[in-house]
Design a protein around this motif. Structure first.
Motif, PDB file in Angstrom:
ATOM      1  N   ASP A  95       0.803  -1.221   0.000  1.00  0.00           N
ATOM      2  CA  ASP A  95       0.000   0.000   0.000  1.00  0.00           C
ATOM      3  C   ASP A  95       0.841   1.280   0.000  1.00  0.00           C
ATOM      4  O   ASP A  95       0.297   2.371   0.104  1.00  0.00           O
ATOM      5  CB  ASP A  95      -0.968   0.007   1.182  1.00  0.00           C
ATOM      6  N   LEU A  96       2.155   1.162  -0.146  1.00  0.00           N
ATOM      7  CA  LEU A  96       3.001   2.355  -0.196  1.00  0.00           C
ATOM      8  C   LEU A  96       3.005   2.942  -1.608  1.00  0.00           C
ATOM      9  O   LEU A  96       3.034   2.221  -2.595  1.00  0.00           O
ATOM     10  CB  LEU A  96       4.437   2.034   0.221  1.00  0.00           C
ATOM     11  N   HIS A  97       2.983   4.259  -1.679  1.00  0.00           N
ATOM     12  CA  HIS A  97       2.994   4.986  -2.941  1.00  0.00           C
ATOM     13  C   HIS A  97       4.444   5.343  -3.274  1.00  0.00           C
ATOM     14  O   HIS A  97       5.028   6.222  -2.640  1.00  0.00           O
ATOM     15  CB  HIS A  97       2.137   6.248  -2.799  1.00  0.00           C
ATOM     16  N   MET A  98       5.030   4.633  -4.249  1.00  0.00           N
ATOM     17  CA  MET A  98       6.444   4.843  -4.584  1.00  0.00           C
ATOM     18  C   MET A  98       6.626   4.875  -6.102  1.00  0.00           C
ATOM     19  O   MET A  98       7.362   4.079  -6.667  1.00  0.00           O
ATOM     20  CB  MET A  98       7.288   3.715  -3.982  1.00  0.00           C
ATOM     21  N   PRO A  99       5.991   5.818  -6.795  1.00  0.00           N
ATOM     22  CA  PRO A  99       5.999   5.805  -8.255  1.00  0.00           C
ATOM     23  C   PRO A  99       7.368   6.054  -8.891  1.00  0.00           C
ATOM     24  O   PRO A  99       7.611   5.599 -10.005  1.00  0.00           O
ATOM     25  CB  PRO A  99       5.024   6.921  -8.629  1.00  0.00           C
ATOM     26  N   ALA A 112       8.061 -12.464   3.136  1.00  0.00           N
ATOM     27  CA  ALA A 112       8.043 -13.889   2.819  1.00  0.00           C
ATOM     28  C   ALA A 112       7.819 -14.129   1.328  1.00  0.00           C
ATOM     29  O   ALA A 112       8.071 -15.221   0.834  1.00  0.00           O
ATOM     30  CB  ALA A 112       6.968 -14.598   3.625  1.00  0.00           C
ATOM     31  N   THR A 113       7.364 -13.101   0.620  1.00  0.00           N
ATOM     32  CA  THR A 113       7.049 -13.249  -0.800  1.00  0.00           C
ATOM     33  C   THR A 113       7.210 -11.909  -1.511  1.00  0.00           C
ATOM     34  O   THR A 113       7.101 -10.854  -0.892  1.00  0.00           O
ATOM     35  CB  THR A 113       5.610 -13.782  -0.975  1.00  0.00           C
ATOM     36  N   PHE A 114       7.457 -11.974  -2.811  1.00  0.00           N
ATOM     37  CA  PHE A 114       7.541 -10.748  -3.615  1.00  0.00           C
ATOM     38  C   PHE A 114       6.168 -10.108  -3.772  1.00  0.00           C
ATOM     39  O   PHE A 114       6.069  -8.943  -4.147  1.00  0.00           O
ATOM     40  CB  PHE A 114       8.144 -11.056  -4.988  1.00  0.00           C
ATOM     41  N   SER A 115       5.120 -10.856  -3.474  1.00  0.00           N
ATOM     42  CA  SER A 115       3.760 -10.315  -3.538  1.00  0.00           C
ATOM     43  C   SER A 115       3.540  -9.231  -2.486  1.00  0.00           C
ATOM     44  O   SER A 115       2.579  -8.472  -2.576  1.00  0.00           O
ATOM     45  CB  SER A 115       2.729 -11.427  -3.334  1.00  0.00           C
ATOM     46  N   SER A 116       4.422  -9.143  -1.511  1.00  0.00           N
ATOM     47  CA  SER A 116       4.320  -8.145  -0.443  1.00  0.00           C
ATOM     48  C   SER A 116       4.923  -6.799  -0.834  1.00  0.00           C
ATOM     49  O   SER A 116       5.023  -5.892  -0.016  1.00  0.00           O
ATOM     50  CB  SER A 116       5.023  -8.656   0.814  1.00  0.00           C
ATOM     51  N   ILE A 117       5.338  -6.701  -2.096  1.00  0.00           N
ATOM     52  CA  ILE A 117       5.935  -5.471  -2.620  1.00  0.00           C
ATOM     53  C   ILE A 117       5.025  -4.985  -3.742  1.00  0.00           C
ATOM     54  O   ILE A 117       4.583  -5.779  -4.569  1.00  0.00           O
ATOM     55  CB  ILE A 117       7.352  -5.737  -3.171  1.00  0.00           C
ATOM     56  N   PRO A 118       4.730  -3.671  -3.801  1.00  0.00           N
ATOM     57  CA  PRO A 118       3.826  -3.189  -4.856  1.00  0.00           C
ATOM     58  C   PRO A 118       4.479  -3.219  -6.236  1.00  0.00           C
ATOM     59  O   PRO A 118       5.705  -3.323  -6.354  1.00  0.00           O
ATOM     60  CB  PRO A 118       3.543  -1.744  -4.426  1.00  0.00           C
ATOM     61  N   ASP A 119       3.668  -3.099  -7.271  1.00  0.00           N
ATOM     62  CA  ASP A 119       4.200  -2.927  -8.620  1.00  0.00           C
ATOM     63  C   ASP A 119       5.013  -1.640  -8.612  1.00  0.00           C
ATOM     64  O   ASP A 119       4.561  -0.612  -8.091  1.00  0.00           O
ATOM     65  CB  ASP A 119       3.071  -2.810  -9.637  1.00  0.00           C
ATOM     66  N   MET A 120       6.199  -1.707  -9.184  1.00  0.00           N
ATOM     67  CA  MET A 120       7.081  -0.538  -9.197  1.00  0.00           C
ATOM     68  C   MET A 120       7.672  -0.389 -10.597  1.00  0.00           C
ATOM     69  O   MET A 120       8.720  -0.955 -10.900  1.00  0.00           O
ATOM     70  CB  MET A 120       8.163  -0.680  -8.127  1.00  0.00           C
ATOM     71  N   PRO A 121       7.014   0.383 -11.459  1.00  0.00           N
ATOM     72  CA  PRO A 121       7.414   0.474 -12.860  1.00  0.00           C
ATOM     73  C   PRO A 121       8.792   1.080 -13.099  1.00  0.00           C
ATOM     74  O   PRO A 121       9.389   0.833 -14.142  1.00  0.00           O
ATOM     75  CB  PRO A 121       6.316   1.334 -13.491  1.00  0.00           C
ATOM     76  N   ASN A 122       9.323   1.843 -12.163  1.00  0.00           N
ATOM     77  CA  ASN A 122      10.623   2.479 -12.354  1.00  0.00           C
ATOM     78  C   ASN A 122      11.750   1.824 -11.565  1.00  0.00           C
ATOM     79  O   ASN A 122      12.887   2.271 -11.638  1.00  0.00           O
ATOM     80  CB  ASN A 122      10.540   3.968 -11.992  1.00  0.00           C
TER      81      ASN A 122
END
Length: 187
Positions: A95-99, A112-122
């Protein structure tokens, strides 16, 4: 304190180093909005610092209150390109905003998983040593289309014999795994 290295000189205004957040998230947002409104009313451009580097390692951000403050702070500072959240007992940051983050340091947490990290296009570099990663679940080129370097040593997944091959299958843009460069960057 605001600082960053530019050549061999220190440049104030580009980065924040370990500022413990003391205000409640709603107080942070209210003060930020008030300052912006005052600047607009005065007809002046915003003089709010636009940090590019934020070092918040070992700040107890796993605590719900501190985490809410972090979320509010990141919403107000979208210019961050390098974010260090090492050693904060974090388990999920989706839920962190890191565009604009290009380098993310999340070592020594509880992922425990990469699913715990948001999509990060940059995102270009991801450092997450000493977590609890056991597979590539949640890892894809759609999630991290520009990722070139990943460091996951000292995770259970590293014990898997062909883990580097699996990482490259998930992320064909990779040029380095655990500080080991294995191919030239694609043009």
């Amino acid at each position: 304190m605001l600082r960053s290295l530019v050549g061999s000189e220190m440049c104030i205004r580009d980065s924040l180093t370990a500022p413990r957040i003391r205000l409640a998230p709603n107080e942070l947002e209210e003060k930020f909005e008030l300052i912006e409104q005052l600047h607009l009313a005065a007809g002046a451009q915003s003089v709010t610092p636009q940090p590019r580097v934020l070092n918040l390692c070992h700040q107890s951000l796993g605590d719900a209150y501190q985490y809410d403050c972090l979320r509010a702070f990141l919403r107000m500072n979208a210019t961050i390109e390098t974010l260090n959240l090492d050693g904060n007992e974090l388990e999920d940051i989706t839920d962190l905003h890191m565009p604009n983050v290009k380098k993310l340091y999340i070592s020594e947490n509880n992922f425990a998983t990469f699913s715990s990290i948001p999509d990060m296009p940059n995102l270009e570099e991801l450092y997450m040593k000493r977590n609890f990663i056991t597979s590539t679940l949640g890892l894809s080129s759609g999630k991290f289309p520009r990722l070139k370097k990943i460091c996951i040593f000292a995770n259970p997944y590293e014990a898997k014999r062909d883990y580097r091959d699996e990482l490259v299958k998930c992320l064909p843009t990779l040029i380095a795994i655990d500080f080991y460069s294995f191919k030239a960057a694609k043009a």
